[in-house]
Motif scaffolding. Structure first.
Motif, short mmCIF file in Angstrom:
data_model
loop_
_atom_site.label_atom_id
_atom_site.label_comp_id
_atom_site.label_asym_id
_atom_site.label_seq_id
_atom_site.Cartn_x
_atom_site.Cartn_y
_atom_site.Cartn_z
N PHE A 460 0.81 -1.15 -0.07
CA PHE A 460 0.01 -0.07 -0.09
C PHE A 460 0.82 1.23 -0.05
CE2 PHE A 460 -2.34 -3.32 2.41
CZ PHE A 460 -3.52 -3.54 1.61
N ASN A 461 0.50 2.38 -0.67
CA ASN A 461 1.05 3.62 -0.80
C ASN A 461 0.83 4.23 0.49
OD1 ASN A 461 1.54 6.88 -1.54
ND2 ASN A 461 2.83 5.37 -2.73
N LEU A 462 1.77 4.66 1.42
CA LEU A 462 1.51 5.30 2.57
C LEU A 462 2.26 6.73 2.36
CD1 LEU A 462 -0.01 5.55 5.44
CD2 LEU A 462 2.18 4.56 6.26
N ALA A 463 1.65 7.92 2.00
CA ALA A 463 2.14 9.17 1.71
C ALA A 463 3.34 9.15 1.05
CB ALA A 463 2.60 9.74 3.21
N GLY A 464 3.54 8.41 -0.17
CA GLY A 464 4.52 8.35 -0.90
C GLY A 464 5.44 7.19 -0.93
N THR A 465 5.32 6.36 0.32
CA THR A 465 6.15 5.46 0.48
C THR A 465 5.28 4.15 0.42
OG1 THR A 465 7.55 6.65 2.27
CG2 THR A 465 7.57 4.10 2.27
N ASP A 466 5.81 3.10 -0.24
CA ASP A 466 5.00 1.77 -0.44
C ASP A 466 5.58 1.18 0.73
OD1 ASP A 466 4.45 2.29 -3.03
OD2 ASP A 466 6.12 1.34 -4.06
N LEU A 467 4.50 0.62 1.31
CA LEU A 467 4.65 -0.28 2.47
C LEU A 467 3.87 -1.72 2.29
CD1 LEU A 467 4.72 0.62 5.57
CD2 LEU A 467 2.20 0.89 5.74
N ARG A 468 5.01 -2.64 2.63
CA ARG A 468 4.70 -3.92 2.46
C ARG A 468 4.47 -4.55 3.73
NH1 ARG A 468 10.93 -4.31 1.15
NH2 ARG A 468 10.76 -3.20 3.03
N VAL A 469 3.22 -5.33 3.45
CA VAL A 469 2.65 -5.92 4.81
C VAL A 469 2.41 -7.40 4.47
CG1 VAL A 469 1.74 -3.76 5.29
CG2 VAL A 469 0.11 -5.17 4.20
N ALA A 470 1.96 -8.13 5.64
CA ALA A 470 1.88 -9.58 5.17
C ALA A 470 0.93 -10.02 6.53
CB ALA A 470 2.92 -10.27 5.30
N VAL A 471 0.05 -10.96 6.33
CA VAL A 471 -0.92 -11.42 7.34
C VAL A 471 -0.88 -13.26 7.29
CG1 VAL A 471 -3.21 -11.61 8.06
CG2 VAL A 471 -2.45 -9.44 7.02
N ALA A 472 -0.71 -13.58 8.33
CA ALA A 472 -0.84 -14.95 8.37
C ALA A 472 -1.67 -15.61 9.54
CB ALA A 472 0.67 -15.67 8.64
N SER A 473 -2.43 -16.37 9.40
CA SER A 473 -3.39 -17.15 10.21
C SER A 473 -2.87 -18.55 10.43
CB SER A 473 -4.54 -16.82 10.67
OG SER A 473 -5.31 -17.56 9.12
N GLY A 474 -2.91 -19.41 11.76
CA GLY A 474 -2.44 -20.64 11.85
C GLY A 474 -0.95 -20.57 11.80
N LEU A 475 -0.33 -21.45 12.87
CA LEU A 475 1.09 -21.26 13.06
C LEU A 475 1.66 -22.08 12.07
CD1 LEU A 475 0.69 -21.90 16.93
CD2 LEU A 475 1.24 -19.66 15.69
N GLY A 476 1.13 -22.93 11.18
CA GLY A 476 2.09 -23.69 10.29
C GLY A 476 2.21 -22.71 9.04
N ASN A 477 1.22 -21.71 8.65
CA ASN A 477 1.46 -20.53 7.83
C ASN A 477 2.59 -19.82 8.13
OD1 ASN A 477 -0.37 -21.59 5.79
ND2 ASN A 477 -1.97 -20.93 7.14
N THR A 478 2.21 -19.58 9.60
CA THR A 478 3.35 -18.56 10.20
C THR A 478 4.63 -18.82 10.45
OG1 THR A 478 1.58 -17.78 12.07
CG2 THR A 478 3.89 -17.58 12.66
N ARG A 479 4.88 -20.19 10.60
CA ARG A 479 6.37 -20.77 10.52
C ARG A 479 6.75 -20.68 8.96
NH1 ARG A 479 9.23 -23.79 13.67
NH2 ARG A 479 7.38 -24.89 14.69
N ARG A 480 6.15 -21.05 7.99
CA ARG A 480 6.55 -20.83 6.55
C ARG A 480 6.85 -19.24 6.48
NH1 ARG A 480 3.16 -24.97 6.00
NH2 ARG A 480 1.18 -24.18 5.82
N LEU A 481 6.15 -18.35 6.68
CA LEU A 481 6.17 -16.92 6.64
C LEU A 481 7.42 -16.46 7.31
CD1 LEU A 481 3.76 -14.09 6.85
CD2 LEU A 481 5.61 -13.87 8.08
N VAL A 482 7.85 -16.99 8.40
CA VAL A 482 8.86 -16.38 9.35
C VAL A 482 10.29 -17.02 8.41
CG1 VAL A 482 10.00 -16.91 11.66
CG2 VAL A 482 7.49 -16.27 11.44
#
Length: 582
Positions: A460-482
């Motif tokens: 998302f663009n936040l005042a001219g800066t690209d903000l990179r975000v992620a969302v994970a639910s479930g700890l298996g998905n969390t481990r893969r993301l981390v």
């Protein structure tokens, strides 16, 4: 495609389909106990046994596939006899004292025994015995375990923690904590997914309803209760209330009848969390050279337990903001005690949560910043509040709606979506945008983080800066993301983690419906409530503005840090002695 016949129904079904699924396609129900789709198709209980013409032995329907020309009987005399015998054998090793079981009336084994007309067990009763850690938020009853392996599979394949395993051999085989550990020594995140996927009462949360009843009877205590966002989407399920009828205002009416003095909404401190956490994130962005990114959300205690046990070197990347539950407890025994002009020690703070890990969180020694004992005295799950209502014989179907109390009973639409995966991120971005630009974005500008996918990412663009975000639910998905972050495969600025699949809506303290995953349906309710809310931004909640004006001064103030923030390094994950009081 192959041609088969099931109970005289001629079908054309895909090759490789299980017999169980083929039967479902023609509305033929085959009983089962251990089966979980794509997780536990092992035929351990043998209850789904069926007869195939031309074969001498019965086969299990959950893990055998259709073949051309099969003629299948799901309820022949041979099948009925075998099924009944299998269930009788399971019952011979099961504590069948249903009248005092937390799952009575919502137990797959009980339903199956009733359906089969089993009124006595012709086999000698043999029950396993084992001790369990007194007071631990997760309770296991070995005598009710039917060895279906569901807890093992959901912990291994969904949550990737492998807390449970097979113990012993032969007739002594049982399910126990893996590694020959006690539960408090394990890496259990207390997510409670093993509870919600157990078909019997072998796993449950620690019951704290008696503690609440005792407090209700004490004339010297002022009982305040907070209701978490996800609870309003689920509390009426087990009471046979339609979702549109089981509103948070009707739950408030029930709680007043029970005897609570003040009914508040955790949405209030969800908004407070956004003000603190959003401000913290903006502050970190402004001093990026002093911080490691991404910053992780900190409102899920199951996730906090996970990162402490699995990735302790990343603790500094957690937001220091307390969870909304703990913020509420601190506010109730400081700011609200001041509003009431009472001694904070007289306030007894109860929270109703969709979560089992919240019981652990409330008992942490560091969660006592208001100086009047633990900030939250007791945590009840959604299931426990249902038991509270039943114990009071309340006719909730005829209760009118009642308003929550002020000022801690008001919340924004941004707060209510905390109960869905992605909701914390979306709420935080709405206010972070305002904090940076001084203007509100469109309320739904950040809805790309919504949805049921276990790992989502967006920019998302936040005042001219690209903000990179992620969302994970479930700890298996969390481990893969981390792990992807640690390898350098992905880079984010801000990450939301929820331990339970679907977020709090699918929490381990929510009502149990065997074979159904209702997190998505409950999340839809929360997004609907956000859509019709008069206030959709945390920073526009007038009660929050008043709270800062009268007490906290501003986000990240000295008083805010004292009461609303914490250091995750200052407590032990596995104390040598469990000291919870029941």
């Amino acid at each position: 495609m192959v041609n088969i016949t099931i109970d005289k129904n001629n079908l054309l079904v895909p090759e490789g389909m299980t017999i169980l699924d083929a039967a479902k396609s023609c509305h033929v129900s085959i009983p089962n106990l251990c089966y979980m789709e794509e997780l536990n198709e092992i035929g351990a209980c043998r209850v789904c046994a069926i007869e195939i013409e031309g074969r001498e032995r019965l086969v299990t329907a959950c893990n055998n596939v259709v073949e051309e020309g099969m003629v299948i009987h799901t309820n022949s005399p041979k099948v009925r006899e075998a099924r009944r015998t299998n269930v009788e054998l399971i019952l011979s090793q099961h504590d069948s004292n249903c009248a005092v079981c937390v799952r009575s009336g919502n137990c797959s084994l009980q339903d199956l025994a009733n359906d089969l007309g089993i009124i006595e067990i012709p086999y000698q009763k043999t029950l396993p015995h084992a001790r369990w850690t007194e007071g631990f938020p997760l309770v296991r009853n070995y005598e009710k375990c039917i060895k279906c392996m569901r807890c093992i599979q959901v912990c291994d394949k969904v949550q990737d923690l492998k807390v449970w395993d097979i113990a012993n051999t032969g007739s002594r085989t049982n399910v126990d904590v893996s590694g020959n550990l006690r539960i408090e020594e394990s890496d259990c995140a207390l997510c409670g997914q093993c509870i919600t996927h157990c078909p019997t009462g072998a796993l449950r949360e620690r019951d704290d309803t008696d503690v609440v009843f005792e407090a209700l009877a004490d004339p010297d205590k002022i009982l305040v209760v907070q209701i978490a966002p996800a609870v309003r989407a689920a509390w009426g399920e087990s009471l046979d209330l339609p979702r549109e009828f089981a509103t948070v205002k009707r739950l408030a009416a029930a709680l007043r009848r029970i005897g609570f003095d003040y009914i508040f909404d955790t949405n209030f401190t969800a908004d407070l969390t956004i003000m603190e956490e959003g401000s913290e994130f903006v502050e970190r962005l402004g001093n990026a050279d002093k911080h490691t990114f991404p910053m992780f959300t900190s409102c899920c205690p199951g996730w906090i337990r996970f990162i402490k046990s699995q990735y302790p070197d990343m603790l500094d990347q957690l937001s220091t903001a307390k969870s909304p539950q703990q913020m509420f407890g601190a506010v109730a025994k400081s700011y609200y005690a001041q509003v009431l002009d009472v001694d904070p020690s007289k306030i007894f703070s109860v929270s109703i949560m969709p979560c089992t890990a919240k019981k652990f969180e409330a008992g942490l020694p560091v969660m006592n910043s208001a100086g009047a004992g633990q900030d939250v005295d007791v945590v009840l799950t959604t299931r426990e509040v249902e038991r509270l209502i039943r114990a009071e014989s309340l006719d909730v179907k005829n209760l009118p709606e009642e308003e929550l109390d002020t000022p801690l009973g008001s919340g924004s639409g941004a707060a209510v979506i905390f109960g869905a995966t992605g909701g914390v991120m979306e709420a935080a971005l709405r206010s972070a945008y305002f904090l940076v630009t001084g203007e509100n974005p469109e309320p739904d500008a950040f809805q790309d983080v919504r949805g049921r996918k276990g790992w989502k990412e967006a920019t998302f663009n936040l005042a001219g800066t690209d903000l990179r975000v992620a969302v994970a639910s479930g700890l298996g998905n969390t481990r893969r993301l981390v792990e992807a972050i640690r390898r350098g495969d992905v880079e984010y600025d801000f990450v939301e983690i929820m331990a339970c699949p679907g977020g709090c809506a699918g929490g381990g303290g929510q009502p149990i419906w065997d074979g159904q995953e209702l997190a998505g349906d409950r999340a839809d309710v929360l997004y609907g409530l956000d859509k019709i809310s008069d206030i959709r931004f945390s920073h526009e909640n007038p009660s929050i503005t008043k709270c800062y004006g009268e007490f906290f001064e501003k986000p990240l103030s000295h008083k805010s840090h004292e009461l609303l923030h914490t250091d995750h390094r200052t407590w032990e994950l596995n104390p040598t002695k469990w000291e919870y009081e029941k």
